[in-house]
Write a protein that holds these residues in place. Structure first.
Motif, PDB file in Angstrom:
ATOM      1  N   LEU A  65       1.039  -1.191  -0.095  1.00 18.42           N
ATOM      2  CA  LEU A  65       0.071  -0.131   0.126  1.00 18.42           C
ATOM      3  C   LEU A  65       0.756   1.111  -0.031  1.00 18.42           C
ATOM      4  O   LEU A  65       0.403   2.098  -0.635  1.00 18.42           O
ATOM      5  CB  LEU A  65      -0.896   0.034   1.196  1.00 18.42           C
TER       6      LEU A  65
ATOM      7  N   ARG B  83      -5.835  16.965  -3.969  1.00 22.31           N
ATOM      8  CA  ARG B  83      -5.989  15.406  -4.424  1.00 22.31           C
ATOM      9  C   ARG B  83      -7.052  14.862  -3.627  1.00 22.31           C
ATOM     10  O   ARG B  83      -7.517  15.352  -2.576  1.00 22.31           O
ATOM     11  CB  ARG B  83      -4.730  15.067  -4.427  1.00 22.31           C
ATOM     12  N   SER B  84      -7.329  13.727  -4.227  1.00 19.31           N
ATOM     13  CA  SER B  84      -8.033  13.039  -3.518  1.00 19.31           C
ATOM     14  C   SER B  84      -7.310  11.836  -2.707  1.00 19.31           C
ATOM     15  O   SER B  84      -6.140  11.653  -3.068  1.00 19.31           O
ATOM     16  CB  SER B  84      -9.310  12.092  -4.473  1.00 19.31           C
ATOM     17  N   VAL B  85      -7.890  11.122  -1.566  1.00 21.46           N
ATOM     18  CA  VAL B  85      -7.185  10.290  -0.963  1.00 21.46           C
ATOM     19  C   VAL B  85      -6.582   8.880  -1.928  1.00 21.46           C
ATOM     20  O   VAL B  85      -5.863   8.564  -1.806  1.00 21.46           O
ATOM     21  CB  VAL B  85      -8.169   9.790   0.189  1.00 21.46           C
ATOM     22  N   LEU B  86      -7.786   8.815  -2.938  1.00 25.12           N
ATOM     23  CA  LEU B  86      -7.458   7.499  -3.521  1.00 25.12           C
ATOM     24  C   LEU B  86      -6.239   7.880  -4.558  1.00 25.12           C
ATOM     25  O   LEU B  86      -5.515   7.204  -4.972  1.00 25.12           O
ATOM     26  CB  LEU B  86      -8.598   7.018  -4.464  1.00 25.12           C
ATOM     27  N   ASN B  87      -6.140   9.147  -5.082  1.00 24.85           N
ATOM     28  CA  ASN B  87      -5.195   9.510  -6.044  1.00 24.85           C
ATOM     29  C   ASN B  87      -3.790   9.644  -5.302  1.00 24.85           C
ATOM     30  O   ASN B  87      -2.837   9.395  -5.572  1.00 24.85           O
ATOM     31  CB  ASN B  87      -5.330  11.000  -6.715  1.00 24.85           C
ATOM     32  N   THR B  88      -3.975   9.943  -4.107  1.00 22.27           N
ATOM     33  CA  THR B  88      -2.522  10.081  -2.897  1.00 22.27           C
ATOM     34  C   THR B  88      -2.077   8.743  -2.926  1.00 22.27           C
ATOM     35  O   THR B  88      -0.781   8.395  -3.088  1.00 22.27           O
ATOM     36  CB  THR B  88      -3.017  10.616  -1.817  1.00 22.27           C
ATOM     37  N   LEU B  89      -2.971   7.533  -2.545  1.00 21.53           N
ATOM     38  CA  LEU B  89      -2.591   6.349  -2.492  1.00 21.53           C
ATOM     39  C   LEU B  89      -2.000   5.620  -3.887  1.00 21.53           C
ATOM     40  O   LEU B  89      -1.174   4.853  -3.929  1.00 21.53           O
ATOM     41  CB  LEU B  89      -3.808   5.466  -2.039  1.00 21.53           C
ATOM     42  N   PHE B  90      -2.816   5.895  -4.911  1.00 23.49           N
ATOM     43  CA  PHE B  90      -2.830   4.994  -6.050  1.00 23.49           C
ATOM     44  C   PHE B  90      -2.216   5.845  -7.189  1.00 23.49           C
ATOM     45  O   PHE B  90      -2.078   5.516  -8.633  1.00 23.49           O
ATOM     46  CB  PHE B  90      -3.836   4.175  -6.640  1.00 23.49           C
TER      47      PHE B  90
END
Length: 459
Positions: free
Chosen positions: A199, A259-266
């Motif tokens: 992750l 940014r969004s959290v999903l964009n931050t992660l992936f």
């Protein structure tokens, strides 16, 4: 049966945790809130010894003593610039502890035909997510501490492997909820550790502190689930508080980065990390010495100071505060512009400047200070870069595009204090450095700040 007076202590500690979290919402009350929360944790820990007869009391006391010593020494020795790493480690330890307890509980439920599926499911959830939090926190610590590259680590098949680990964890958790086996806990912990590493590996640059906050929320949720498994209301309340506040903080930090959290992660999987190339520019810039900058500051009517991570690294906050005091004595209006993600964690600059006794009233948040840049004579940027980079507004392909920034480019004159022309944490060039109204003052922030302070005093 838990004695009534112990339940009262738990209730007292829970109320203190809530008040402590409220205190942490403001720099003025943060210290008091932190002490209140720490005191409540001591009370809650002590109450456990009177809740019921405990086995292995000596190893428990040894573990508590060792943890107390390590925590106290680590917290006192850590530098302000290393605070995110310390937060990551403490967060990881919490998640790991919750996972260990859950694994032991699952082993105890193994073979018990009457084990409630909800309890077994909560234990399985805690074992998996707690392990994710532990492994992910260790990786974030390694990234911020420089033990591994801060750039996103991506390899072929990573998304597939990560998806497979998650799917296997979900299936194992469902099987454990229906009929826990002796290997269920160990399998969930192993899958959680793998998922945690996968992750965080693709996360790099300024996204790492956001992931620390997310993993903190994971730890809170696992502690709450562990409280349900153990029948401990205090753990349930405390974990819920941490999980809720960590989730909210993660969303706010991601929003602060645009940014969004999903964009931050992936995002790195499709080339969207906030870490750029990192090469230094050799384009010509206008530079000056401390004496020239002192004249600009000393004869200004309004000065706004923008502190950044470079200020924290150089430990120049005390000299900066003294410079602000000297300017105000000369009749200059001085404010400090605080970006939500300046430094490497929320509140980093607030704590740093509060340590230097900068009045809270002079610390102005981004939304309030942005309209004031147009009315400022000089903006002094000390160790900040990405949070004032116009590329966030003008360059769609930039890694930080869309991130709200301090509108420093609206000021009449800009002074950048930088060690070199190397880019900021995002690794991209800042066009503001080449603006005709920008003057660069090169050197170590602390040494240069002291020279600038002496020059202003000599006016």
């Amino acid at each position: 049966m838990i004695p009534v007076w112990v339940q009262v202590l738990y209730l007292f500690a829970a109320v203190c945790f809530i008040l402590a979290l409220k205190g942490l919402s403001s720099p003025k009350t943060a210290r008091r809130g932190n002490l209140l929360g720490a005191g409540a944790a001591v009370v809650a820990t002590a109450a456990v010894f009177f809740e019921r007869p405990l086995d292995n009391i000596v190893p428990i006391l040894v573990a508590v003593g060792a943890g107390t010593v390590l925590g106290a020494v680590g917290a006192r020795r850590v530098q302000m610039t290393q605070m995110p790493q310390l937060v990551a480690l403490f967060n990881g330890v919490g998640g790991g502890a919750a996972a260990i307890v859950a694994v032991l509980e699952l082993n105890g439920l193994a073979g018990d035909a009457g084990a409630p599926p909800v309890v077994a499911g909560a234990a399985a959830f805690t074992a998996a997510v707690g392990s994710v939090s532990f492994a992910g926190s260790v990786v974030t610590f390694a990234k911020l501490q420089g033990l591994m590259t801060t750039r996103p680590v991506v390899f072929p098949g990573l998304p597939l492997l990560f998806g497979a680990a998650l799917l296997a964890a979900v299936i194992t958790a469902l099987l454990a909820a229906v009929g826990p086996g002796r290997m269920s806990g160990a399998a969930l912990a192993a899958l959680g550790l793998l998922a945690g590493v996968l992750l965080v590996l693709p996360v790099g640059g300024a996204d790492v502190p956001i992931v620390i906050s997310l993993l903190n929320a994971f730890t809170g949720i696992t502690v709450a689930a562990g409280g349900y498994v153990l029948g401990n209301v205090l753990l349930l309340i405390a974990g819920t508080l941490v999980g809720a506040s960590g989730t909210l903080l993660t969303v706010l930090m991601a929003r602060g980065m645009g940014r969004s959290v999903l964009n931050t992660l992936f995002g790195a999987l499709k080339g969207g990390s906030t870490l750029g190339a990192g090469t230094a520019s050799d384009r010509p810039v206008r530079s000056a010495g401390p004496e020239d900058v002192a004249i600009m500051l000393g004869y200004a009517s309004r000065v706004i100071i923008v502190p950044g991570y470079g200020l924290a690294v150089a430990q120049a906050q005390h000299a900066l505060r003294e410079l602000g005091d000297v300017l105000m004595e000369r009749g200059v209006e001085v404010d400090y512009a605080i970006h939500p993600v300046a430094g490497r964690m929320p509140g980093h600059m607030n704590v740093l400047l509060a340590e230097a006794q900068v009045p809270y009233e002079q610390l102005v948040e981004m939304d309030e200070i942005n309209p004031e840049f147009k009315r400022s004579d000089v903006v002094l940027v000390v160790g900040a870069n990405d949070v004032v980079n116009p590329a966030a507004k003008t360059t769609p392909g930039a890694p930080i595009y869309g991130m709200p920034i301090l509108q420093v480019d609206d000021a009449k004159q800009i002074v950048f204090m930088k060690r070199s022309m190397r880019p900021g944490f995002a690794g991209i060039e800042n066009e503001l450095l080449f603006d005709p109204k920008t003057t660069l003052l090169f050197g170590d922030a602390k040494e240069t700040m002291e020279k600038l302070l002496s020059a202003v005093k000599a006016l």
